[in-house]
Design a protein around this motif. Sequence first.
Motif, mmCIF file in Angstrom:
data_model
loop_
_atom_site.group_PDB
_atom_site.id
_atom_site.type_symbol
_atom_site.label_atom_id
_atom_site.label_comp_id
_atom_site.label_asym_id
_atom_site.label_seq_id
_atom_site.Cartn_x
_atom_site.Cartn_y
_atom_site.Cartn_z
ATOM 1 N N GLY A 159 0.848 -1.622 0.407
ATOM 2 C CA GLY A 159 0.019 0.463 -0.019
ATOM 3 C C GLY A 159 0.920 1.756 -0.290
ATOM 4 O O GLY A 159 0.879 2.474 -0.760
ATOM 5 N N SER A 183 -4.967 -0.688 -8.004
ATOM 6 C CA SER A 183 -5.263 -1.099 -6.824
ATOM 7 C C SER A 183 -5.270 -2.533 -6.560
ATOM 8 O O SER A 183 -5.084 -3.926 -5.233
ATOM 9 N N LYS A 191 -6.266 0.268 -0.220
ATOM 10 C CA LYS A 191 -7.647 0.644 -1.188
ATOM 11 C C LYS A 191 -7.788 1.764 -0.934
ATOM 12 O O LYS A 191 -8.147 3.128 -1.614
ATOM 13 N N ARG A 195 -7.662 5.310 -3.030
ATOM 14 C CA ARG A 195 -9.074 5.960 -3.720
ATOM 15 C C ARG A 195 -8.968 7.480 -2.796
ATOM 16 O O ARG A 195 -8.912 8.182 -4.116
ATOM 17 N N SER A 213 -9.471 -0.585 -13.959
ATOM 18 C CA SER A 213 -9.664 -1.546 -12.346
ATOM 19 C C SER A 213 -11.010 -2.880 -12.764
ATOM 20 O O SER A 213 -11.476 -2.860 -13.316
ATOM 21 N N ASP A 215 -11.817 -3.902 -9.765
ATOM 22 C CA ASP A 215 -12.576 -3.608 -8.272
ATOM 23 C C ASP A 215 -13.536 -2.484 -8.652
ATOM 24 O O ASP A 215 -13.460 -1.056 -9.008
ATOM 25 N N ASP A 218 -13.188 0.946 -6.588
ATOM 26 C CA ASP A 218 -12.293 1.703 -7.166
ATOM 27 C C ASP A 218 -12.361 2.592 -7.707
ATOM 28 O O ASP A 218 -13.137 3.785 -8.237
#
Length: 310
Positions: A159, A183, A191, A195, A213, A215, A218
Motif C-alpha cells: 500500500g 489497487s 485501497k 482511492r 480496474s 475492483d 475503485d
Amino acid sequence: MSAIEVRDLRKEYTFKARNPNKGWLGNFFAPDTKSVVAVNDVSFSINQGETVAFIGPNGAGKSTTIKMLTGILHPTSGSVRVLGLSPQEDRIALVRRIGAVFGQRSQLLFNLPITDTFDLVSKVYGIDKAAAKKQKERLIELFDLGKFLDQPVRKLSLGQRMRAEVATSLLHTPEILFLDEPSIGLDVVAKLSLRQNLTRANQDLGTTIFLTSHDAGDIESVCARTIVVNTGSIVYDGATADLKRQYLKRKVVTMHHAGGTERVEVDTAETPIADVLTKMLKDFDVEDIAVEDPPLEEVISDIYTHARPR
C-alpha cells in the motif's frame, strides 16, 4: 477542451497459425495467418478534469486502448488525440504531459528511498530544482509519505509503495494520469487510502484520471463516469451512478421486525417497490427497513453478459 479524443479506433493483430493439414514444411514456408480484433471502432471523448473508469472483462481491449492512448501501440485505423497531440507522432512531447501507473510494474528504485526516485524523475523530466522541491513537498503532504520517506522501497508495504508510485507519476505535474489496475493486491485499508489520494489529486491538482480496474470499489469511489468495453466495443458510456439504474431493475429490501430479519430481492420491472413496502408494513411489526441497490459487481457482470455494443 477535450483531454482525450478517440474516433473509430481499431486495433487488429495478425499472427501466424499452424495448419495441421499442411505438415511442418508447409507451415514453415507458407504458414496460414489469422487476425484478432482487440479494439473494434471505439469512439469517446474525455474532458479535462474528468475521472473516468475504463472497464471490461479480460481480453476486452482495455490495455490495448491505453497503450494506443500513450503511444506504445499504433492503431490499425481510426484517430487518437491526447491533449491535442498524436500519441504515435508526438510521443516525446506527450509523455511530458501525462503520467502512468501500472499495478504490476514499478518505477521506484527498489533498494533506495523514495526521495532518490523523486530526484531521478525530476532530472529525467528536466524539472527546475525549485519547482521540483515545491512539487515534491506538496506530494509528500498530499499522499502522507513523510513517515516512510527515507526508507528503502523494498521495506515498504504494498500500500505504501502504490501511494509512492502515484506520487512519483505526478511529480512532473501531468495533465492526465493513466492507471492500470492500481489497487491490485492491496488490502482494504490500503485501497481506501489510494482511492482517497486519487480523488485528492483530481480535486487539488486538477489531474484527469483514466482508470482501469476490476475492483468495483475503485470505480465507485474515484470515477464519476464509466466506459464499459466488451469484445473490443463500447457497451456503456455514462455516469457511474446511472449504471445500476440502467442495467439492473432490482432492489434489495432488508427488514428488521420483532420476529427477526427478512431480506428479499425485488424485480422493480414487474413489482413496484412501493407495493412491496406497503405489504411488509401491513404484515409485520417493522422496526427498521432499508432499500438498496445490488452491488456494482453484479451490475458490471450483467453488462458483460447481456449488453450489446452501441
